[in-house]
Write a protein that holds these residues in place. Structure first.
Motif, short mmCIF file in Angstrom:
data_model
loop_
_atom_site.label_atom_id
_atom_site.label_comp_id
_atom_site.label_asym_id
_atom_site.label_seq_id
_atom_site.Cartn_x
_atom_site.Cartn_y
_atom_site.Cartn_z
N ARG A 119 32.30 48.22 37.96
CA ARG A 119 30.84 48.13 37.88
C ARG A 119 30.32 48.77 36.60
O ARG A 119 29.43 48.25 35.95
N SER A 120 30.88 49.90 36.20
CA SER A 120 30.38 50.57 34.99
C SER A 120 30.79 49.84 33.71
O SER A 120 30.22 50.07 32.66
N TRP A 121 31.79 48.96 33.80
CA TRP A 121 32.23 48.19 32.63
C TRP A 121 31.75 46.75 32.67
O TRP A 121 32.03 45.97 31.76
N GLY A 122 31.06 46.34 33.73
CA GLY A 122 30.57 44.97 33.82
C GLY A 122 31.56 44.01 34.43
O GLY A 122 31.44 42.80 34.25
N GLY A 123 32.54 44.51 35.17
CA GLY A 123 33.48 43.64 35.86
C GLY A 123 34.93 43.93 35.50
O GLY A 123 35.23 44.87 34.78
N TRP A 124 35.80 43.08 36.04
CA TRP A 124 37.23 43.19 35.76
C TRP A 124 37.56 42.47 34.47
O TRP A 124 36.87 41.57 34.04
N GLY A 125 38.67 42.89 33.87
CA GLY A 125 39.16 42.18 32.69
C GLY A 125 39.13 43.05 31.44
O GLY A 125 39.07 44.28 31.50
N TYR A 126 39.16 42.39 30.29
CA TYR A 126 39.09 43.07 29.00
C TYR A 126 37.61 43.19 28.66
O TYR A 126 36.93 42.17 28.51
N ARG A 127 37.12 44.39 28.57
CA ARG A 127 35.68 44.63 28.44
C ARG A 127 35.34 45.43 27.19
O ARG A 127 36.15 46.19 26.69
#
Length: 183
Positions: A119-127
């Motif tokens: 949530r703090s990174w905007g979702g799963w994956g490469y952020r």
């Protein structure tokens, strides 16, 4: 599952490998496969039911969405991290792409992140977040934050046994700045 840090004659760890998994990504991948199958189904039997232009748009849309979702989620079902004397190597998914290699001479520090949240990174994956830097987030939980020095954003990765990863990176940085006598 993580491997225990390798130690040489009771010395501090010189190498560490670990990983983190996210089985929920397989549900999203199944959704992508369903979209792909729908596109193929429309292409095979749709000519008897639909006009050509809407059919082509539907087939292309379903196939494109299906491939993007399928490969985008499978790439982040797990992450593997390896720390050694040369640096930190991060590989995602079954084929190891995307990959990030950070040479140890570019690392100025490392700390434990006890709770990395998608949530703090905007979702799963490469952020990427301008105020935080870049991250590979495959699940909620502990991770490592690698400081790349002044003017460079940090790199964060979720991984099991993050405490030992941080300990190994700090040991290797210490050995680099203060090599043992006779080396």
């Amino acid at each position: 599952m993580t491997d225990a840090p390798r130690q040489e004659d009771g010395a501090a760890p010189q190498e560490w490998t670990g990983r983190a998994d996210n089985r929920m990504q397989w549900l999203l991948a199944a959704g992508g496969a369903a979209c792909l199958a729908l596109g193929i189904e429309l292409a095979v039997v749709g000519t008897r039911v639909f006009d050509l232009a809407p059919l082509v748009m539907s087939v292309v849309g379903c196939v494109a969405v299906g491939l993007l979702v399928l490969f985008g989620t499978v790439a982040f079902t797990h992450v593997r991290v390896r720390v050694d004397r040369d640096g930190v190597d991060v590989r995602c998914g079954h084929i190891g792409v995307p990959r990030r290699r950070i040479p140890l001479d570019q690392v100025s520090g490392c700390q434990l992140a006890p709770e990395v949240s998608p949530r703090s990174w905007g979702g799963w994956g490469y952020r990427w977040r301008p105020e935080k830097g870049t991250a590979v987030v495959v699940r909620r939980g502990p991770g490592i934050v690698i400081d790349l020095g002044p003017g460079h954003p940090c790199f964060t990765v979720t991984v099991d046994d993050a405490e030992n990863a941080v300990r190994t990176i700090r040991t290797l940085l210490s050995l680099r700045s203060h090599p043992p006598k006779g080396a």
